[in-house]
Design an enzyme around this catalytic site. Structure first.
Site, short mmCIF file in Angstrom:
data_model
loop_
_atom_site.label_atom_id
_atom_site.label_comp_id
_atom_site.label_asym_id
_atom_site.label_seq_id
_atom_site.Cartn_x
_atom_site.Cartn_y
_atom_site.Cartn_z
N HIS A 8 0.84 -1.20 0.00
CA HIS A 8 0.00 0.00 0.00
C HIS A 8 0.87 1.25 0.00
O HIS A 8 1.57 1.53 0.98
CB HIS A 8 -0.87 -0.05 1.26
CG HIS A 8 -1.80 1.09 1.43
ND1 HIS A 8 -1.71 1.97 2.49
CD2 HIS A 8 -2.85 1.50 0.68
CE1 HIS A 8 -2.68 2.86 2.40
NE2 HIS A 8 -3.38 2.61 1.32
N ASP A 37 -1.10 5.31 -6.63
CA ASP A 37 -2.26 6.20 -6.77
C ASP A 37 -1.89 7.21 -7.84
O ASP A 37 -0.77 7.72 -7.85
CB ASP A 37 -2.56 6.90 -5.44
CG ASP A 37 -3.09 5.93 -4.39
OD1 ASP A 37 -4.04 5.21 -4.69
OD2 ASP A 37 -2.53 5.91 -3.28
N HIS A 50 -1.06 10.12 -3.44
CA HIS A 50 -2.32 9.59 -2.92
C HIS A 50 -3.47 10.57 -3.07
O HIS A 50 -4.61 10.17 -3.25
CB HIS A 50 -2.17 9.23 -1.44
CG HIS A 50 -3.44 8.69 -0.86
ND1 HIS A 50 -4.33 9.46 -0.14
CD2 HIS A 50 -4.01 7.46 -0.97
CE1 HIS A 50 -5.37 8.71 0.19
NE2 HIS A 50 -5.21 7.52 -0.30
N GLU A 140 -4.26 2.85 -8.96
CA GLU A 140 -5.60 3.37 -8.70
C GLU A 140 -5.81 4.67 -9.45
O GLU A 140 -5.00 5.60 -9.33
CB GLU A 140 -5.81 3.61 -7.19
CG GLU A 140 -7.17 4.24 -6.90
CD GLU A 140 -7.41 4.57 -5.43
OE1 GLU A 140 -6.61 4.13 -4.57
OE2 GLU A 140 -8.40 5.28 -5.15
CA CA Z 1 -4.94 3.79 -3.14
#
Ligand code: CA
Length: 317
Positions: A8, A37, A50, A140
């Protein structure tokens, strides 16, 4: 099949999130996937951050005073890539300037910078070549509707970068994730994306997207999702209720419903320094989601520790 270890924001328990050192460390720790991200700059470059904001993880306020919007936030979309490259990245700060996780890397130290999605994909490709491994990526698309309102179709640009780095089909070592259900439908059924897709599931109160997450968690919501995505990425708290007085946690039924609909389950976020309620240790938490609930992947800030637990649990079986 062992649950996948998804780093992550990199090994962000040890190094500032989304920096290349945090990614290289996660790679070396044996993560199966590295997360990115993705946000767009003013000149439509895709960078790995992010937030749509710069102020919690960089020195933008000191370096570019006067460039905030009325809400006092500094937006990635208001800066060209060349400007963003001048920023120093720090361990994440809260809105009062204190570190969100005080035990982690000291804020405002080290020499870290923002990089592009293409640069990170090149790092992974280079490491895969040098090690002979096939570590995957897990990007993402952040806030696609917001980006469109700001004048950029981020998903189209995103798929182009992925294709340029060889990510195109369901067999490739990649999952694409998004909180916006409408955008995932568009990716799969309009833009022809054949890559494995993940519907992130938040709470409606978070305002991440115009998606109704309460509906998505129902049996019919999950059946509908299965027509588009391969997995769900739920918040851990949506999967269980903590046991009282040392009793075992109880499943909310979401994991069982998702599996019944043919979907994989990749919950977030596993933090050794911030356990989910009701777990006495990180090992207990990892084991509950990966063994008891049968999760297929775990987003973690501590890929080494989850890697070790997952491997130990596999040895016991
Ligand atoms: Ca994420």
């Amino acid at each position: 099949l062992m649950p996948a270890v998804i780093a992550h924001r990199g090994a962000c328990g040890y190094l500032p999130e989304h920096t290349l050192p945090a990614k290289a460390m996660a790679y070396a720790m044996g993560a199966d996937f590295l997360e990115q991200d993705v946000v767009a700059t003013r000149d439509d470059e895709l960078v790995v951050l992010h937030d749509i904001h710069l102020d919690r993880v960089t020195d933008v306020a000191a370096r570019y005073p006067g460039r905030a919007r009325e809400d006092t936030r500094y937006y990635v979309r208001d800066f060209d890539l060349a400007e963003i490259r001048t920023l120093r990245v720090t361990e994440r700060l809260d809105d009062e300037g204190h570190p969100v996780y005080p035990g982690r890397f000291p804020p405002h130290t080290g020499h870290f910078a923002v990089h592009t999605l293409a640069e990170e994909l090149a790092l992974v490709a280079g490491l895969n070549r040098a090690t002979g491994c096939n570590t995957g990526v897990y990007p993402e698309i952040k806030r696609p509707a917001w980006h469109l309102a700001q004048g950029v179709d981020i998903s189209v640009a995103f798929l182009e970068v992925l294709a340029a780095h060889g990510y195109a089909g369901p067999q490739d070592a990649i999952f694409v994730q998004c909180f916006d259900a409408t955008e995932l439908v568009r990716l799969r059924h309009e833009l022809g994306c054949r890559i494995r897709l993940v519907q992130l599931i938040g709470e409606n109160s978070w305002g991440e997207a115009a998606t109704d997450y309460d509906f998505l968690r129902t049996g019919s919501g999950l059946t509908e999702l299965a027509g588009t995505v391969d997995a769900i990425g739920p918040w851990v708290s949506q999967l269980y209720a903590p046991g009282s007085d040392g009793e075992a946690p109880r499943s909310t039924g979401l994991a069982e419903r998702a599996r019944g609909a043919g979907l994989q389950i990749h919950p977030y976020t596993f933090r050794a320094d911030d356990l989910a309620p009701g777990f006495g240790s990180f090992a207990d938490m990892v084991r509950y989601f990966c063994v008891d609930l049968g999760g297929d992947g775990q987003f973690t800030d501590f890929p080494d520790q989850v890697r070790r637990r997952v491997d130990d649990d596999a040895d016991e079986r």
